[in-house]
Motif scaffolding. Sequence first.
Motif, PDB file in Angstrom:
ATOM      1  N   UNK A 122      22.895 -23.268  56.100  1.00  0.00           N
ATOM      2  CA  UNK A 122      23.173 -24.464  56.908  1.00  0.00           C
ATOM      3  C   UNK A 122      24.635 -24.502  57.320  1.00  0.00           C
ATOM      4  N   UNK A 123      25.545 -24.033  56.424  1.00  0.00           N
ATOM      5  CA  UNK A 123      26.966 -24.038  56.754  1.00  0.00           C
ATOM      6  C   UNK A 123      27.339 -22.816  57.593  1.00  0.00           C
ATOM      7  N   UNK A 124      26.404 -21.906  57.761  1.00  0.00           N
ATOM      8  CA  UNK A 124      26.634 -20.745  58.596  1.00  0.00           C
ATOM      9  C   UNK A 124      27.518 -19.689  57.945  1.00  0.00           C
TER      10      UNK A 124
ATOM     11  N   UNK B 172      31.187 -18.024  48.838  1.00  0.00           N
ATOM     12  CA  UNK B 172      31.406 -17.617  50.225  1.00  0.00           C
ATOM     13  C   UNK B 172      32.886 -17.704  50.583  1.00  0.00           C
ATOM     14  N   UNK B 173      33.527 -18.836  50.268  1.00  0.00           N
ATOM     15  CA  UNK B 173      34.926 -19.007  50.685  1.00  0.00           C
ATOM     16  C   UNK B 173      35.869 -18.133  49.881  1.00  0.00           C
ATOM     17  N   UNK B 174      35.462 -17.681  48.701  1.00  0.00           N
ATOM     18  CA  UNK B 174      36.319 -16.809  47.912  1.00  0.00           C
ATOM     19  C   UNK B 174      36.110 -15.336  48.243  1.00  0.00           C
ATOM     20  N   UNK B 175      35.089 -15.028  49.040  1.00  0.00           N
ATOM     21  CA  UNK B 175      34.847 -13.616  49.396  1.00  0.00           C
ATOM     22  C   UNK B 175      34.895 -13.442  50.901  1.00  0.00           C
ATOM     23  N   UNK B 176      35.796 -14.198  51.557  1.00  0.00           N
ATOM     24  CA  UNK B 176      35.855 -14.119  53.019  1.00  0.00           C
ATOM     25  C   UNK B 176      36.406 -12.793  53.529  1.00  0.00           C
ATOM     26  N   UNK B 177      37.099 -12.078  52.650  1.00  0.00           N
ATOM     27  CA  UNK B 177      37.626 -10.760  53.002  1.00  0.00           C
ATOM     28  C   UNK B 177      36.502  -9.843  53.504  1.00  0.00           C
ATOM     29  N   UNK B 178      36.656  -9.217  54.711  1.00  0.00           N
ATOM     30  CA  UNK B 178      35.555  -8.445  55.290  1.00  0.00           C
ATOM     31  C   UNK B 178      35.172  -7.205  54.481  1.00  0.00           C
TER      32      UNK B 178
ATOM     33  N   UNK C 190      34.197  -7.249  51.492  1.00  0.00           N
ATOM     34  CA  UNK C 190      33.047  -7.613  50.667  1.00  0.00           C
ATOM     35  C   UNK C 190      31.817  -7.780  51.546  1.00  0.00           C
ATOM     36  N   UNK C 191      30.699  -7.159  51.189  1.00  0.00           N
ATOM     37  CA  UNK C 191      29.482  -7.388  51.977  1.00  0.00           C
ATOM     38  C   UNK C 191      28.969  -8.822  51.774  1.00  0.00           C
ATOM     39  N   UNK C 192      28.342  -9.379  52.801  1.00  0.00           N
ATOM     40  CA  UNK C 192      27.921 -10.790  52.767  1.00  0.00           C
ATOM     41  C   UNK C 192      26.895 -11.063  51.675  1.00  0.00           C
ATOM     42  N   UNK C 193      26.062 -10.046  51.380  1.00  0.00           N
ATOM     43  CA  UNK C 193      24.998 -10.329  50.398  1.00  0.00           C
ATOM     44  C   UNK C 193      25.548 -10.640  49.008  1.00  0.00           C
ATOM     45  N   UNK C 194      26.853 -10.344  48.787  1.00  0.00           N
ATOM     46  CA  UNK C 194      27.479 -10.690  47.509  1.00  0.00           C
ATOM     47  C   UNK C 194      27.363 -12.184  47.205  1.00  0.00           C
ATOM     48  N   UNK C 195      27.332 -12.973  48.260  1.00  0.00           N
ATOM     49  CA  UNK C 195      27.216 -14.420  48.054  1.00  0.00           C
ATOM     50  C   UNK C 195      25.898 -14.740  47.358  1.00  0.00           C
ATOM     51  N   UNK C 196      24.821 -14.133  47.848  1.00  0.00           N
ATOM     52  CA  UNK C 196      23.513 -14.343  47.225  1.00  0.00           C
ATOM     53  C   UNK C 196      23.498 -13.846  45.793  1.00  0.00           C
ATOM     54  N   UNK C 197      24.070 -12.656  45.619  1.00  0.00           N
ATOM     55  CA  UNK C 197      24.085 -12.059  44.285  1.00  0.00           C
ATOM     56  C   UNK C 197      24.900 -12.911  43.319  1.00  0.00           C
ATOM     57  N   UNK C 198      26.069 -13.324  43.781  1.00  0.00           N
ATOM     58  CA  UNK C 198      26.962 -14.130  42.929  1.00  0.00           C
ATOM     59  C   UNK C 198      26.314 -15.456  42.554  1.00  0.00           C
TER      60      UNK C 198
ATOM     61  N   UNK D  74      26.962 -25.810  45.873  1.00  0.00           N
ATOM     62  CA  UNK D  74      28.407 -25.672  45.686  1.00  0.00           C
ATOM     63  C   UNK D  74      28.775 -24.250  45.274  1.00  0.00           C
ATOM     64  N   UNK D  75      27.958 -23.674  44.370  1.00  0.00           N
ATOM     65  CA  UNK D  75      28.247 -22.310  43.917  1.00  0.00           C
ATOM     66  C   UNK D  75      28.202 -21.337  45.102  1.00  0.00           C
ATOM     67  N   UNK D  76      27.191 -21.477  45.967  1.00  0.00           N
ATOM     68  CA  UNK D  76      27.076 -20.572  47.119  1.00  0.00           C
ATOM     69  C   UNK D  76      28.275 -20.739  48.044  1.00  0.00           C
ATOM     70  N   UNK D  77      28.654 -21.978  48.326  1.00  0.00           N
ATOM     71  CA  UNK D  77      29.767 -22.193  49.253  1.00  0.00           C
ATOM     72  C   UNK D  77      31.074 -21.672  48.675  1.00  0.00           C
ATOM     73  N   UNK D  78      31.306 -21.944  47.389  1.00  0.00           N
ATOM     74  CA  UNK D  78      32.557 -21.466  46.780  1.00  0.00           C
ATOM     75  C   UNK D  78      32.607 -19.942  46.764  1.00  0.00           C
TER      76      UNK D  78
END
Lengths: 246, 257
Positions: A164-166, A62-68, A70-78, A56-60
């Motif tokens: 898995x959610x892409x 992700x959806x809160x940093x959809x703005x381009x 932000x680099x994608x790896x922020x999801x992992x870091x967050x 849930x933390x990863x998905x949330x």
Amino acid sequence: MKFLESTGRYFMLLGRVFSRPEKFYVYYRQTMKEFELLGINSIGIVVVISVFMGAVIALQTAYNTENPIYPAYLIGLGTRDMIILEFSSTMVALILAGKVGSSIASEIGTMRVTEQIDALEIMGVNSASYLILPKLVATLIFNPFLTLISIIVGIFGGWFAGTAAGVITSESFIYGIQYAFIPYYITYSLIKTVVFAFIIATVSGFQGYIVSGGSLDVGRASTKAVVYSCILILLFNVILTQLLLS
Amino acid sequence: MIKVSNLSKIFNGTTVLDDISVTFEPGITNLVIGKSGSGKTVLLKTVVGLLEPDMGDIWYDDIHFSELSSADKKPVRQKMGMLFQGSALFDSLTVEENIMFPLNMFTRKGMKEKRERVNFCLQRVNIKNANKMYPSELSGGMQKRVAIARAIVLNPGYLFCDEPNSGLDPKTALLIDELIKELTDEYNMTTIVNTHDMNSVMEIGEKVIFISRGIKCWEGSNKDILESDNETLNDFVFANSLAKKIRAEMQKKNPTS
Ligand SMILES: Nc1ncnc2c1ncn2[C@@H]1O[C@H](COP(=O)(O)OP(=O)(O)OP(=O)(O)O)[C@@H](O)[C@H]1O
Ligand SMILES: [Mg+2]
């Protein structure tokens, strides 16, 4: 007034818990039993909760940093930081307060109302120490492992859900969880865990030990054990965060 | 010998024990009798130190027990065995582990020696093939007997039994009474038994103390209890019809009394 009296009795009980064991070997064996009852038996629930919360933390994130921008790896870091800093110590402690705390309070409370504690006292055994110290030692030693398990499994859950959610590629997630890693956060998390373990074991032990009456009172004590443990955990979470991270 | 002098216990303003003085002799079964709520359990718990007396002194032979700190009470406690009203066996331990518990805690015996002692005690209370069972798997009478075995495993000098045969059928009750008396004789223990069962009084009441509303009203032996002219005691003793009949018989035989 009643609060002050209870606090006084709690510290007096702690004094009795930390007196010299009558027979070291008996306490050692009891501690080994508690490792299994309070520690090993909690791995399952910690794993299940951590996987889902990590996801849930990863998905949330992700959806809160959809703005381009932000680099994608922020999801992992967050995900990593949230799990280490808050989830695996505090959330897991709250859940263990429910599971371990109520079991400690009802076990000791039942022993109180069925005169098993009196039987220990009559034999010349320090019942407070014999009943609470092994549980305290077992949780103090074992809960940090539960926290580490929770961190690992939680990050895995985040990775799994994210890929898995892409919403993120496996590479950027893994890059993210290694990016700007601060090892001290783990120390901070483990220190919190140890303090919370102390709260769970002693507050629940105290609530069980002071029961008087019958089985209804044992039920009440075990509810109180969970509620007070949770409140104290949340309070000390604030205090420790201010002390350790400022 | 246990000596209690001027013992009082007050719970939130209500006097539950009022100035009780009594000596419990070794080698005989001392019975404390009285109605439900008269203060028997409170007396026993105060004597063993689970409750603090508000007034009075308790002596164990030449040790002034009521003056000791709780740390100093420990060595005396290791000479006590107690059978609680509800048995109080440790329900997470098997029968064998329950009886072995005091041995593990307070002796340096090897496993073999401890097993032998456990089996000896179990045999002494007539329990067979139950070593590996848990207390919840035993009947009430068996639980009481296991609790007695645990109480005597360290060869105590003092044995306390709180209503050892409440909730048991008359025959099992009698067996338990006899067991307590035999053990008392055998090891010359100072034994105190709480009961409100007149059968026990007649069977094993070598010395009987009667308390009513926390006051010691009468003291004597089962031989003279039927002939006492203490009214409160008579109220208690002749509460059942069988005892009334016996008294009528006695008065017929001996019309002057
Ligand atoms: N912890 C306590 N707090 C307040 N009052 C108590 C407490 N323990 C006992 N009492 C009171 O003391 C009185 C004597 O109780 P006790 O348990 O000694 O009776 P008893 O003679 O053992 O009765 P029974 O034969 O039913 O076991 C009762 O009126 C009881 O209400
Ligand atoms: Mg009683």
